[in-house]
Design a protein around this motif. Structure first.
Motif, PDB file in Angstrom:
ATOM      1  N   LEU A 237      -5.104   9.056  -0.899  1.00 27.15           N
ATOM      2  CA  LEU A 237      -4.234   9.782   0.025  1.00 27.15           C
ATOM      3  C   LEU A 237      -2.781   9.333  -0.063  1.00 27.15           C
ATOM      4  O   LEU A 237      -1.944   9.873   0.647  1.00 27.15           O
ATOM      5  CB  LEU A 237      -4.743   9.641   1.463  1.00 27.15           C
ATOM      6  CG  LEU A 237      -6.134  10.216   1.733  1.00 27.15           C
ATOM      7  CD1 LEU A 237      -6.474  10.135   3.216  1.00 27.15           C
ATOM      8  CD2 LEU A 237      -6.238  11.662   1.262  1.00 27.15           C
ATOM      9  N   GLY A 238      -2.475   8.337  -0.910  1.00 26.91           N
ATOM     10  CA  GLY A 238      -1.075   8.035  -1.180  1.00 26.91           C
ATOM     11  C   GLY A 238      -0.558   6.711  -0.687  1.00 26.91           C
ATOM     12  O   GLY A 238       0.656   6.476  -0.742  1.00 26.91           O
ATOM     13  N   ALA A 239      -1.421   5.804  -0.194  1.00 31.34           N
ATOM     14  CA  ALA A 239      -0.943   4.479   0.191  1.00 31.34           C
ATOM     15  C   ALA A 239      -0.535   3.709  -1.064  1.00 31.34           C
ATOM     16  O   ALA A 239      -0.894   4.073  -2.187  1.00 31.34           O
ATOM     17  CB  ALA A 239      -2.027   3.723   0.959  1.00 31.34           C
ATOM     18  N   GLY A 240       0.205   2.624  -0.875  1.00 29.96           N
ATOM     19  CA  GLY A 240       0.683   1.843  -2.007  1.00 29.96           C
ATOM     20  C   GLY A 240      -0.430   1.130  -2.750  1.00 29.96           C
ATOM     21  O   GLY A 240      -1.578   1.066  -2.298  1.00 29.96           O
TER      22      GLY A 240
ATOM     23  N   ALA B 282      -3.511   2.366   9.403  1.00 32.50           N
ATOM     24  CA  ALA B 282      -2.342   2.716   8.582  1.00 32.50           C
ATOM     25  C   ALA B 282      -1.082   2.686   9.435  1.00 32.50           C
ATOM     26  O   ALA B 282      -0.041   2.134   9.025  1.00 32.50           O
ATOM     27  CB  ALA B 282      -2.544   4.098   7.965  1.00 32.50           C
ATOM     28  N   HIS B 283      -1.150   3.259  10.625  1.00 30.94           N
ATOM     29  CA  HIS B 283      -0.008   3.274  11.538  1.00 30.94           C
ATOM     30  C   HIS B 283       0.449   1.858  11.864  1.00 30.94           C
ATOM     31  O   HIS B 283       1.646   1.563  11.919  1.00 30.94           O
ATOM     32  CB  HIS B 283      -0.395   4.021  12.813  1.00 30.94           C
ATOM     33  CG  HIS B 283       0.655   3.997  13.883  1.00 30.94           C
ATOM     34  ND1 HIS B 283       0.760   2.959  14.800  1.00 30.94           N
ATOM     35  CD2 HIS B 283       1.649   4.872  14.192  1.00 30.94           C
ATOM     36  CE1 HIS B 283       1.771   3.201  15.617  1.00 30.94           C
ATOM     37  NE2 HIS B 283       2.317   4.362  15.271  1.00 30.94           N
ATOM     38  N   ASP B 284      -0.491   0.958  12.035  1.00 32.71           N
ATOM     39  CA  ASP B 284      -0.174  -0.390  12.493  1.00 32.71           C
ATOM     40  C   ASP B 284       0.260  -1.333  11.382  1.00 32.71           C
ATOM     41  O   ASP B 284       0.971  -2.309  11.651  1.00 32.71           O
ATOM     42  CB  ASP B 284      -1.389  -1.001  13.201  1.00 32.71           C
ATOM     43  CG  ASP B 284      -1.738  -0.275  14.491  1.00 32.71           C
ATOM     44  OD1 ASP B 284      -0.901   0.517  14.973  1.00 32.71           O
ATOM     45  OD2 ASP B 284      -2.850  -0.496  15.009  1.00 32.71           O
ATOM     46  N   HIS B 285      -0.138  -1.069  10.126  1.00 37.33           N
ATOM     47  CA  HIS B 285       0.024  -2.120   9.116  1.00 37.33           C
ATOM     48  C   HIS B 285       0.658  -1.690   7.794  1.00 37.33           C
ATOM     49  O   HIS B 285       0.980  -2.568   6.987  1.00 37.33           O
ATOM     50  CB  HIS B 285      -1.346  -2.742   8.804  1.00 37.33           C
ATOM     51  CG  HIS B 285      -2.004  -3.372   9.984  1.00 37.33           C
ATOM     52  ND1 HIS B 285      -1.546  -4.527  10.577  1.00 37.33           N
ATOM     53  CD2 HIS B 285      -3.092  -2.975  10.703  1.00 37.33           C
ATOM     54  CE1 HIS B 285      -2.326  -4.843  11.599  1.00 37.33           C
ATOM     55  NE2 HIS B 285      -3.258  -3.915  11.706  1.00 37.33           N
ATOM     56  N   LEU B 286       0.815  -0.394   7.514  1.00 39.42           N
ATOM     57  CA  LEU B 286       1.329   0.009   6.200  1.00 39.42           C
ATOM     58  C   LEU B 286       2.833   0.229   6.220  1.00 39.42           C
ATOM     59  O   LEU B 286       3.419   0.551   7.256  1.00 39.42           O
ATOM     60  CB  LEU B 286       0.618   1.268   5.708  1.00 39.42           C
ATOM     61  CG  LEU B 286      -0.874   1.127   5.403  1.00 39.42           C
ATOM     62  CD1 LEU B 286      -1.417   2.409   4.778  1.00 39.42           C
ATOM     63  CD2 LEU B 286      -1.152  -0.060   4.478  1.00 39.42           C
ATOM     64  N   ALA B 287       3.450   0.086   5.042  1.00 38.16           N
ATOM     65  CA  ALA B 287       4.897   0.256   4.897  1.00 38.16           C
ATOM     66  C   ALA B 287       5.264   1.735   4.899  1.00 38.16           C
ATOM     67  O   ALA B 287       4.416   2.620   4.741  1.00 38.16           O
ATOM     68  CB  ALA B 287       5.361  -0.397   3.593  1.00 38.16           C
ATOM     69  N   ALA B 288       6.568   1.992   5.064  1.00 42.71           N
ATOM     70  CA  ALA B 288       7.055   3.363   5.249  1.00 42.71           C
ATOM     71  C   ALA B 288       6.689   4.281   4.099  1.00 42.71           C
ATOM     72  O   ALA B 288       6.308   5.437   4.308  1.00 42.71           O
ATOM     73  CB  ALA B 288       8.566   3.343   5.448  1.00 42.71           C
ATOM     74  N   GLU B 289       6.789   3.795   2.843  1.00 41.79           N
ATOM     75  CA  GLU B 289       6.523   4.670   1.704  1.00 41.79           C
ATOM     76  C   GLU B 289       5.097   5.214   1.745  1.00 41.79           C
ATOM     77  O   GLU B 289       4.855   6.393   1.498  1.00 41.79           O
ATOM     78  CB  GLU B 289       6.758   3.911   0.392  1.00 41.79           C
ATOM     79  CG  GLU B 289       8.207   3.596   0.095  1.00 41.79           C
ATOM     80  CD  GLU B 289       8.733   2.405   0.909  1.00 41.79           C
ATOM     81  OE1 GLU B 289       7.916   1.737   1.584  1.00 41.79           O
ATOM     82  OE2 GLU B 289       9.946   2.157   0.873  1.00 41.79           O
ATOM     83  N   GLY B 290       4.140   4.346   2.064  1.00 35.68           N
ATOM     84  CA  GLY B 290       2.765   4.807   2.165  1.00 35.68           C
ATOM     85  C   GLY B 290       2.543   5.717   3.353  1.00 35.68           C
ATOM     86  O   GLY B 290       1.783   6.684   3.287  1.00 35.68           O
ATOM     87  N   LEU B 291       3.219   5.423   4.466  1.00 38.52           N
ATOM     88  CA  LEU B 291       3.053   6.236   5.672  1.00 38.52           C
ATOM     89  C   LEU B 291       3.519   7.668   5.451  1.00 38.52           C
ATOM     90  O   LEU B 291       2.945   8.610   6.006  1.00 38.52           O
ATOM     91  CB  LEU B 291       3.825   5.606   6.834  1.00 38.52           C
ATOM     92  CG  LEU B 291       3.256   4.296   7.386  1.00 38.52           C
ATOM     93  CD1 LEU B 291       4.171   3.733   8.468  1.00 38.52           C
ATOM     94  CD2 LEU B 291       1.850   4.498   7.934  1.00 38.52           C
ATOM     95  N   ILE B 292       4.564   7.861   4.658  1.00 37.14           N
ATOM     96  CA  ILE B 292       5.057   9.214   4.387  1.00 37.14           C
ATOM     97  C   ILE B 292       3.961  10.041   3.716  1.00 37.14           C
ATOM     98  O   ILE B 292       3.674  11.173   4.107  1.00 37.14           O
ATOM     99  CB  ILE B 292       6.316   9.162   3.504  1.00 37.14           C
ATOM    100  CG1 ILE B 292       7.458   8.457   4.237  1.00 37.14           C
ATOM    101  CG2 ILE B 292       6.743  10.566   3.098  1.00 37.14           C
ATOM    102  CD1 ILE B 292       8.651   8.168   3.361  1.00 37.14           C
TER     103      ILE B 292
END
Length: 790
Positions: free
Chosen positions: A219-222, A318-328
């Motif tokens: 789904l696009g996380a880092g 994901a909301h709590d722990h992932l960086a902005a690039e992955g969140l997009i």
């Protein structure tokens, strides 16, 4: 062990060392040897003083954008996993920067090497549908003619080399050959079968951790997943019973298991720790360690979990722990799956970190909700923060509002930042409204910045409008900028005209062929062959094959075969196989079969089968049936199925069904399905439905569903509904839905809605959406809105 792709790479390396800037991208599935092939190929350059640069810190895309302009002569730019450079928001800018590097004579020679999975190649090379935006024009132009396909399996020549090395004492190869019978040696040596076995037989906590990682990556996380994310996300991947059975230290045990290597250093999840000196400011608050999912399981997850939607714990983690690039990326994934609440929350979280692209994405979400004023404010904020996507979006909005000068200014700002998509869009708009001079000016500005796509599109638009001289001039401008696509497109259009237009088409093909366009070279080769100029035709076909158009050799072989030059045809077919077109011998054999040379056809089919082509055995089976030797046909089909090739058994099942032997047909279809061709059961079900045997059709379709394919049930459902049996169609669709087919669930939901059963329609639509298919929810909303309006 050198194979055809190694020879192709060696030619690229040699050209680079002779002073020409070159680029090659190896395309193949995970664990097929792409990286190793590139590494072996560049070893001769090390002794000649070449350097190697691998941009990767703080992220691959950031490093490439920051430093590509600093690359000097005799440097290898190593773009392993090229999707990390070409696939993100800055992918088009990186593609343009690489193109500038390759065409900069002052820095020549340089060598750019990359690797890609086939699915990414398909994404980047696909042409957009008319009227749709073009997401990858720069990447497509960069990769054209520079892709080298690497096969999943060793062919018979490579297997013979492997066997010779094994006999000479290579124990690893000997072990691999003993345990694989499908030519997938590199996957075995990389541990891929063991990795898959570890996943499929894992205890629930281990399997859950891997599925969290699979979902995150697809789904696009880092690449690097924080341990805190994995720990929190895993909760909803366990059933209540599984959760109740967990030991107190289950998480430690699961991480210990999942990070244990299958051999060497290859583990399902590998712990990664950024070196302190290499951490960027954005990573200073990152967790002390993260985990990376092994490539083979990532690719497996993309296929096996493609239709599944992650549970609540995934989105919250994901909301709590992932960086902005992955969140997009995850915000987009949530929106596509109708998780609008999470789409907005994830985009907001990323925007709160100051990420310009996230602010732009949040603006689009606000606009979709009807908050246009707030959306425009956010777009302006994102543009001010450096988002070229926001500038382009604002340019489109301003143009629609009639503010053309302001729109152009915004698009130019994006172009100055390295993203010319806005100027390209404005060029097409001006062309449509008849302002050709302005359109051309904008397209030329794009080309000077490395994006020739707008010039190509304008040339085609003018050709179709009858402005042939203007079209050709634009095509020549694109060709001077290194893109001969326009010349070939214009030639293709002109070929449909009269004799004069066809002569002009030939001239354009020649012009494109002179600068190496593969399609033009293939077309010219066929023309020379038809005119009897065989030597020229062969030279052109070989050039086309080297440029990526291996079918030119196949077509030339067919023409030689039709002319009676059988030996030459076989040689050309073998060359085509070496260039990557493995059906070449089969096409020549088919010509001989039609001409009555059955012995010659059978010999070629046997050669193709020995080279690993599964279709060849099926054709041999057909020949044996045709000459009245059904026993030999069945022996060949069963033998092929036992070695993992189901196509012959499936084809023989079709023939037996047509000949009135349903029992024999069903046995062979099951054999084919067991060997991997579930479609054999689906074909058999359809044949029985058409043959007025509905009970037999349903029985076979259920067998296919038990093996994981509901295609047969859905096809029968469509056929019965088309015949007026709505109830029977719905019953079959329900069987498919019960087998887990979310598309079938969505279909039944619509059927229930049309029958007036709203409650069950809602239930089924929600189940389908929870499994990753929100189409029924959308369709129900449309139907009900229409009813309300009515």
């Amino acid at each position: 062990m050198r194979r055809p792709h190694d020879e192709h790479l060696a030619a690229v390396i040699e050209a680079a060392n002779e002073g020409h800037s070159e680029m090659a991208v190896l395309v193949g599935s995970s664990s097929t040897g792409k990286t190793r092939a590139c590494w072996e190929a560049v070893q001769p350059l090390a002794a000649l003083g070449w350097r190697l640069w691998h941009p990767f810190d703080p992220t691959r895309a950031d490093a490439a954008l920051a430093d590509l302009h600093r690359v000097e002569q005799r440097t290898i730019v190593w773009l392993n996993d090229a999707q990390q450079y070409l696939g993100g928001e800055s992918g088009e800018q990186i593609a343009a920067a690489v193109h500038r590097l390759l065409t900069d004579v002052s820095r020549s020679p340089v060598l750019v090497l990359g690797t890609l999975w086939p699915e990414y190649q398909n994404d980047y090379m696909a042409l957009p549908r008319p009227g749709n935006p073009d997401p990858h024009p720069q990447a497509r132009a960069l990769l054209a003619g520079r892709l080298i396909n690497l096969p999943d399996c060793f062919d018979h020549i490579a297997l013979n080399k492997a066997r010779a090395l094994a006999v000479a004492g290579d124990r690893q190869l000997a072990h691999a050959l003993q345990h694989t019978d499908n030519g997938r040696l590199t996957q075995f040596l990389a541990g891929a079968p063991e990795l898959l076995r570890r996943y499929e037989t894992a205890d629930p906590p281990v399997r859950a951790l891997l599925e969290v990682a699979m979902d995150a990556r697809r789904l696009g996380a880092g690449l690097h997943l924080p341990v805190s994310f994995l720990e929190q996300a895993v909760d909803d991947y366990l059933s209540d019973d599984e959760y109740d059975d967990l030991a107190d230290n289950w998480l430690d045990q699961a991480f210990a298991d999942v990070t244990s290597p299958v051999h060497g250093r290859l583990a399902p999840l590998r712990r990664v720790r950024p070196r302190p000196a290499r951490r960027s400011s954005a990573m200073e608050t990152a967790p002390s360690h993260s985990y990376r999912l092994v490539d083979y399981l990532e690719q497996h997850g993309r296929r096996s979990r493609a239709r599944l939607c992650p549970p609540e714990s995934f989105w919250q983690a994901a909301h709590d722990h992932l960086a902005a690039e992955g969140l997009i990326n995850l915000a987009d994934a949530a929106r596509i799956r109708h998780r609008f609440h999470w789409a907005e929350r994830l985009a907001q979280q990323a925007a709160d970190s100051g990420n310009a692209d996230a602010i732009a994405r949040l603006a689009e979400i606000r606009r979709a909700k009807g908050a246009w004023k707030e959306a425009d404010q956010l777009l302006q904020q994102a543009a001010d923060a450096g988002s070229t996507a926001a500038l382009i979006r604002l340019a489109g909005i301003r143009h629609k509002a009639g503010l053309s000068e302001e729109a152009e200014t915004l698009a130019q700002q994006a172009a100055d930042a390295g993203d010319t998509r806005g100027l390209g869009q404005l060029a097409e708009i001006h062309e449509v409204y008849g302002n050709r001079k302005k359109a051309e000016e904008l397209a030329i500005r794009c080309a000077s910045a490395g994006n020739t796509g707008p010039l190509v599109r304008l040339a085609e638009m003018r050709e179709l409008a009858g402005a042939t001289q203007g079209a050709e001039r634009l095509g020549q401008l694109a060709a001077k900028a290194g893109d001969t696509t326009a010349l070939v497109r214009l030639a293709t259009i002109r070929e449909t005209g009269g004799p004069t237009a066809r002569n002009e088409a030939r001239r354009l093909y020649q012009r494109a062929g002179r600068v190496g366009n593969a399609s033009a070279l293939a077309r010219l080769a066929a023309e020379r062959e038809a005119a009897g100029r065989r030597e020229e035709a062969e030279q052109l076909a070989r050039r086309a094959a080297r440029a990526g158009q291996s079918f030119a050799l196949v077509r030339l072989a067919e023409m030689r075969e039709a002319a009676g030059a059988h030996e030459e045809a076989e040689k050309l077919a073998q060359q085509a196989i070496e260039a990557g077109h493995r059906f070449a011998l089969i096409r020549i054999a088919a010509i001989r079969e039609v001409a009555g040379d059955l012995a010659g056809a059978e010999r070629l089919y046997q050669q193709a089968a020995a080279a690993g082509n599964p279709t060849a055995v099926a054709r041999l089976v057909e020949m044996k049936v045709a000459v009245g030797d059904p026993e030999e046909a069945e022996r060949l089909a069963r033998q092929a199925a036992e070695t993992g090739n189901p196509s012959a058994a499936g084809r023989l099942a079709d023939l037996k069904e047509a000949a009135g032997d349903p029992e024999g047909a069903e046995k062979l279809a099951r054999l084919a399905a067991d060997a991997g061709d579930i479609g054999a059961l689906a074909r058999l079900a359809e044949m029985r439905e058409l043959g007025k045997n509905p009970e037999g059709a349903v029985r076979v379709a259920k067998q296919a569903a038990q093996r994981g394919s509901t295609t047969a049930l859905m096809r029968l459902a469509d056929m019965r509904r088309a015949a007026g049996d709505q109830e029977g169609g719905e019953e079959l669709a329900r069987l498919a839905a019960d087998a887990g087919d979310t598309h079938a669930m969505a279909r039944v939901a619509i059927m229930r809605e049309m029958a007036g059963d709203r409650r069950q329609a809602d239930q089924l639509a929600q189940i389908a959406a929870d499994a990753g298919n929100p189409s029924a929810l959308t369709r129900l909303a449309e139907l009900r809105a229409g009813l309300t309006v009515g």
